[in-house]
Design a protein around this motif. Structure first.
Motif, PDB file in Angstrom:
ATOM      1  N   SER A 135       4.744  -0.966  -7.432  1.00 52.55           N
ATOM      2  CA  SER A 135       3.903  -0.069  -6.639  1.00 52.55           C
ATOM      3  C   SER A 135       4.688   0.539  -5.488  1.00 52.55           C
ATOM      4  CB  SER A 135       2.655  -0.783  -6.137  1.00 52.55           C
ATOM      5  OG  SER A 135       2.981  -1.796  -5.215  1.00 52.55           O
ATOM      6  N   LEU A 136       5.611  -0.212  -4.918  1.00 50.73           N
ATOM      7  CA  LEU A 136       6.447   0.337  -3.845  1.00 50.73           C
ATOM      8  C   LEU A 136       7.495   1.310  -4.403  1.00 50.73           C
ATOM      9  CD1 LEU A 136       6.937  -2.844  -1.636  1.00 50.73           C
ATOM     10  CD2 LEU A 136       5.576  -0.807  -1.089  1.00 50.73           C
ATOM     11  N   GLU A 137       8.070   0.950  -5.527  1.00 53.45           N
ATOM     12  CA  GLU A 137       9.112   1.789  -6.138  1.00 53.45           C
ATOM     13  C   GLU A 137       8.562   3.164  -6.537  1.00 53.45           C
ATOM     14  OE1 GLU A 137      12.983   2.583  -7.082  1.00 53.45           O
ATOM     15  OE2 GLU A 137      12.289   0.658  -6.287  1.00 53.45           O
ATOM     16  N   PHE A 138       7.312   3.187  -7.004  1.00 60.18           N
ATOM     17  CA  PHE A 138       6.730   4.428  -7.493  1.00 60.18           C
ATOM     18  C   PHE A 138       5.683   5.002  -6.537  1.00 60.18           C
ATOM     19  CE2 PHE A 138       8.444   2.359 -11.285  1.00 60.18           C
ATOM     20  CZ  PHE A 138       9.235   3.392 -11.769  1.00 60.18           C
ATOM     21  N   GLU A 139       5.690   4.519  -5.314  1.00 53.03           N
ATOM     22  CA  GLU A 139       4.765   5.032  -4.309  1.00 53.03           C
ATOM     23  C   GLU A 139       5.015   6.523  -4.103  1.00 53.03           C
ATOM     24  OE1 GLU A 139       3.290   3.708   0.120  1.00 53.03           O
ATOM     25  OE2 GLU A 139       5.359   3.306  -0.447  1.00 53.03           O
ATOM     26  N   GLY A 140       3.948   7.281  -4.028  1.00 52.50           N
ATOM     27  CA  GLY A 140       4.077   8.706  -3.790  1.00 52.50           C
ATOM     28  C   GLY A 140       4.236   9.538  -5.051  1.00 52.50           C
ATOM     29  N   TYR A 141       4.319   8.894  -6.197  1.00 53.75           N
ATOM     30  CA  TYR A 141       4.401   9.640  -7.450  1.00 53.75           C
ATOM     31  C   TYR A 141       3.039  10.286  -7.732  1.00 53.75           C
ATOM     32  CZ  TYR A 141       9.044   8.200  -9.030  1.00 53.75           C
ATOM     33  OH  TYR A 141      10.395   8.045  -9.168  1.00 53.75           O
ATOM     34  N   THR A 142       3.061  11.335  -8.527  1.00 54.19           N
ATOM     35  CA  THR A 142       1.825  12.032  -8.863  1.00 54.19           C
ATOM     36  C   THR A 142       0.966  11.198  -9.809  1.00 54.19           C
ATOM     37  OG1 THR A 142       2.668  13.106 -10.855  1.00 54.19           O
ATOM     38  CG2 THR A 142       3.120  14.197  -8.739  1.00 54.19           C
ATOM     39  N   LEU A 170      -5.055  -4.955  -8.680  1.00 54.71           N
ATOM     40  CA  LEU A 170      -5.437  -3.627  -8.225  1.00 54.71           C
ATOM     41  C   LEU A 170      -5.282  -3.517  -6.709  1.00 54.71           C
ATOM     42  CD1 LEU A 170      -8.493  -2.858 -10.507  1.00 54.71           C
ATOM     43  CD2 LEU A 170      -6.233  -1.763 -10.571  1.00 54.71           C
ATOM     44  N   ASP A 171      -5.620  -4.579  -5.996  1.00 52.45           N
ATOM     45  CA  ASP A 171      -5.417  -4.586  -4.535  1.00 52.45           C
ATOM     46  C   ASP A 171      -3.938  -4.503  -4.183  1.00 52.45           C
ATOM     47  OD1 ASP A 171      -8.139  -4.700  -4.024  1.00 52.45           O
ATOM     48  OD2 ASP A 171      -8.164  -6.878  -3.789  1.00 52.45           O
ATOM     49  N   VAL A 172      -3.091  -5.180  -4.958  1.00 55.56           N
ATOM     50  CA  VAL A 172      -1.650  -5.153  -4.726  1.00 55.56           C
ATOM     51  C   VAL A 172      -1.103  -3.748  -4.994  1.00 55.56           C
ATOM     52  CG1 VAL A 172       0.568  -5.952  -5.670  1.00 55.56           C
ATOM     53  CG2 VAL A 172      -1.271  -7.599  -5.218  1.00 55.56           C
ATOM     54  N   ILE A 173      -1.534  -3.142  -6.079  1.00 56.27           N
ATOM     55  CA  ILE A 173      -1.018  -1.830  -6.470  1.00 56.27           C
ATOM     56  C   ILE A 173      -1.437  -0.756  -5.480  1.00 56.27           C
ATOM     57  CG2 ILE A 173      -1.202  -0.035  -8.244  1.00 56.27           C
ATOM     58  CD1 ILE A 173      -1.336  -2.394 -10.298  1.00 56.27           C
ATOM     59  N   ARG A 174      -2.594  -0.890  -4.906  1.00 56.60           N
ATOM     60  CA  ARG A 174      -3.122   0.128  -3.994  1.00 56.60           C
ATOM     61  C   ARG A 174      -2.564   0.037  -2.587  1.00 56.60           C
ATOM     62  NH1 ARG A 174      -9.072  -1.007  -4.842  1.00 56.60           N
ATOM     63  NH2 ARG A 174      -9.059  -1.192  -7.076  1.00 56.60           N
ATOM     64  N   ILE A 175      -1.631  -0.884  -2.303  1.00 63.37           N
ATOM     65  CA  ILE A 175      -1.136  -1.048  -0.923  1.00 63.37           C
ATOM     66  C   ILE A 175      -0.514   0.201  -0.373  1.00 63.37           C
ATOM     67  CG2 ILE A 175      -0.848  -3.527  -0.995  1.00 63.37           C
ATOM     68  CD1 ILE A 175       2.141  -3.041  -1.509  1.00 63.37           C
TER      69      ILE A 175
END
Length: 175
Positions: A135-142, A170-175
């Motif tokens: 989730s951090l690596e792909f943060e900001g992707y469309t 889901l909570d982890v991914i949405r950080i």
């Protein structure tokens, strides 16, 4: 069919309407699975290494998305914080970026995490760490990048345990 169910559950948990989930699914259109590329215990071990020409050919043949099943669990450190190997992450990310640059949607999958099906409670911290890093690596992707949180939970990874983990992840991914 399993992908549709997982995507539907994912979007439902995100609070999207059922219509939104189906709209997102419709955008995926025709897809192809990049099987055996990132599922082997070691990159290239199963004889398949992604090249940009693969992505170009997939797009040129009229496909709308690619699914990238990856055996992340084989590429994490043996102890907490279960860091994903940088070369593996970079290789997968390069493939995601190439696909997106060529106008394809991408479904990124956690695949072949066999230990989860034997002991999901003991292995959950590894899965959680994998998703924290992804989730951090792909943060900001469309929204052209979709996450398939776990491929086909089964055996001791019961629906009850899976539903609990799904909510937590889901909570982890949405950080």
């Amino acid at each position: 069919k399993n992908l549709l169910v997982i995507l539907f559950l994912f979007f439902t948990f995100l609070g999207f309407s059922q219509n939104h989930a189906f709209d997102m699914n419709a955008k995926l259109g025709k897809g192809i699975n990049l099987g055996n590329c990132f599922e082997a215990p070691n990159l290239g071990e199963w004889g398949v290494v992604v090249k940009e020409s693969f992505i170009v050919d997939i797009q040129a043949k009229g496909f709308d998305h690619i699914r990238i099943p990856a055996r992340w669990s084989a590429h994490v450190s043996a102890s907490a914080p279960y860091t994903i190997d940088a070369d593996f992450m970079d290789t997968v990310k390069t493939t995601v970026d190439l696909a997106l640059a060529h106008g394809l949607y991408v479904v990124l999958d956690v695949h072949h995490f066999e230990e989860m099906f034997v002991d999901p409670i003991a292995n959950y911290p590894i899965l959680e760490s994998i998703w924290e890093q992804l989730s951090l690596e792909f943060e900001g992707y469309t929204d052209s990048l979709y996450f398939e949180i776990m491929n086909e939970p089964h055996d001791d990874y019961t629906p009850t345990i899976w539903n609990t983990h799904l909510s937590q992840l889901l909570d982890v991914i949405r950080i």
